[in-house]
Enzyme design. Structure first.
Site, mmCIF file in Angstrom:
data_model
loop_
_atom_site.group_PDB
_atom_site.id
_atom_site.type_symbol
_atom_site.label_atom_id
_atom_site.label_comp_id
_atom_site.label_asym_id
_atom_site.label_seq_id
_atom_site.Cartn_x
_atom_site.Cartn_y
_atom_site.Cartn_z
ATOM 1 N N LYS A 113 0.807 -1.157 0.067
ATOM 2 C CA LYS A 113 -0.070 0.080 -0.086
ATOM 3 C C LYS A 113 1.075 1.157 -0.012
ATOM 4 O O LYS A 113 1.630 1.509 0.824
ATOM 5 C CB LYS A 113 -0.847 -0.139 1.172
ATOM 6 C CG LYS A 113 -1.764 1.172 1.173
ATOM 7 C CD LYS A 113 -2.401 1.396 2.683
ATOM 8 C CE LYS A 113 -3.141 2.876 2.573
ATOM 9 N NZ LYS A 113 -3.700 3.311 4.149
ATOM 10 N N GLY A 174 -7.583 10.233 9.135
ATOM 11 C CA GLY A 174 -8.125 9.962 10.450
ATOM 12 C C GLY A 174 -8.823 11.335 10.932
ATOM 13 O O GLY A 174 -9.376 11.360 12.038
ATOM 14 N N ALA A 205 -9.459 5.937 3.933
ATOM 15 C CA ALA A 205 -9.098 7.257 4.670
ATOM 16 C C ALA A 205 -10.415 8.203 4.839
ATOM 17 O O ALA A 205 -11.002 8.189 3.661
ATOM 18 C CB ALA A 205 -8.038 8.040 4.134
ATOM 19 N N GLY A 206 -10.454 8.340 5.983
ATOM 20 C CA GLY A 206 -11.538 9.770 6.157
ATOM 21 C C GLY A 206 -12.872 9.271 6.824
ATOM 22 O O GLY A 206 -13.564 10.185 7.301
ATOM 23 N N ASN A 227 -8.726 2.681 9.417
ATOM 24 C CA ASN A 227 -8.162 2.217 10.575
ATOM 25 C C ASN A 227 -8.905 3.032 11.981
ATOM 26 O O ASN A 227 -9.394 2.449 12.538
ATOM 27 C CB ASN A 227 -6.652 2.286 10.359
ATOM 28 C CG ASN A 227 -5.884 1.938 11.747
ATOM 29 O OD1 ASN A 227 -4.722 2.207 11.667
ATOM 30 N ND2 ASN A 227 -6.525 1.406 12.587
ATOM 31 N N THR A 228 -8.535 4.274 11.642
ATOM 32 C CA THR A 228 -9.005 5.269 12.970
ATOM 33 C C THR A 228 -10.212 5.063 13.391
ATOM 34 O O THR A 228 -10.635 4.952 14.503
ATOM 35 C CB THR A 228 -8.704 6.714 12.596
ATOM 36 O OG1 THR A 228 -7.118 6.775 11.805
ATOM 37 C CG2 THR A 228 -8.618 7.526 13.810
#
Length: 283
Positions: A113, A174, A205-206, A227-228
């Site tokens: 990635k 994040g 993301a986001g 992830n976050t």
């Protein structure tokens, strides 16, 4: 397999030589404990997890190795170049990741990635360095999954230089802001899939909650990487379950085809033969 399961069966997600049944890819960072990370990965239903391969990120504050908490027989690892700010460092980190996973005999050794960030404040991708790094990694035999902005022109360029998949951001890493510009994601899909409908596009993301994931999938992307949103939730394990179901629901909704939006109401039941008073009926 039940009738319901048969009717909702989906083709797997194909990323180069890798085939995944789950369309949710999850990260391994930011968890309070490694035990909580392991439980959340399990709840997510994911078959692929990303790992930042820089040496200092493989250990927690007590010195425990993150890799000891990941079942290599269950998960394909996707090494990432998180924290790199130029193509040179990204290529070096990708090579390190390949060596680590070759030593572990994990099938993720042949892909990466790619993240090449512009600055530490926004964590937005540097498009020039990302294209350069992608080009170099493809030449080195990597299958490259590219984190990028939602710029359709850059997305198209990354595909042209050989990216296995393009992964436009829904919003900054994040941030939890969700899909800020769905129109750009739609154009990315048009540019990347127009003559190649099976080319994989993944929102990376986001996203902040399950509805963001469902919305991304409803746009027609092939998967979501996050992830976050799980790791920093008040209850990461429950949120992992929610993300799993949102991915599946969003995919089903996209495949089903939503009804068009209308300005005025449209009755659900037929209007013909409605029981009512005749003109001569007495009050």
């Amino acid at each position: 397999m039940s009738l319901a399961e048969t009717s909702t069966a989906d083709a797997p997600l194909v990323l180069g030589t890798h085939t995944l049944q789950s369309r949710l890819i999850v990260g391994t960072g930011k968890y309070d404990t490694l035990e909580l990370m392991r439980q959340s990965l399990d709840a997510s239903g994911s078959e692929c997890v990303t790992v930042a391969v820089r040496r200092e990120r493989l250990y927690d504050p007590t010195g425990r190795n993150l890799l000891d908490y990941i079942d290599f027989h269950r998960y394909t690892l996707l090494p990432n170049t998180a924290g790199c700010y130029n193509a040179r460092d990204a290529v070096r980190t990708a090579k390190l990741g390949r060596e680590i996973l070759l030593g572990l005999e994990n099938p993720g050794a042949d892909w990466v990635k790619l993240e090449v960030l512009a600055d530490t404040k926004t964590l937005l991708p540097d498009p020039v360095e990302t294209v350069l790094a992608c080009e170099q990694l493809v030449e080195l035999g990597f299958q490259v999954l590219c984190y990028t902005t939602d710029d359709p022109v850059i997305a198209k360029r990354l595909k042209q230089v050989g990216a296995t998949a393009v992964m436009p951001a829904g919003s900054p890493i994040g941030s939890g802001q969700g899909i800020l510009n769905p129109n750009n994601i739609r154009i990315c899909l048009e540019y990347l899939k127009g003559e190649d409908p099976n080319y994989p596009v993944i929102v990376d993301a986001g996203v902040g909650t399950a509805s963001d994931v469902a919305f991304a999938m409803e746009l027609g992307v092939d998967g979501v990487l996050l992830n976050t949103a799980i790791a920093h939730a008040k209850d990461p394990v429950r949120m992992a379950h929610a993300m799993r179901y949102a991915t599946e629901a969003g995919r089903l909704a996209f495949q089903s085809g939503r009804i068009p939006r209308r300005l005025y109401a449209s009755a659900s039941s037929p209007e013909d033969g409605v029981i009512g008073r005749t003109a001569s009926a007495e009050p």
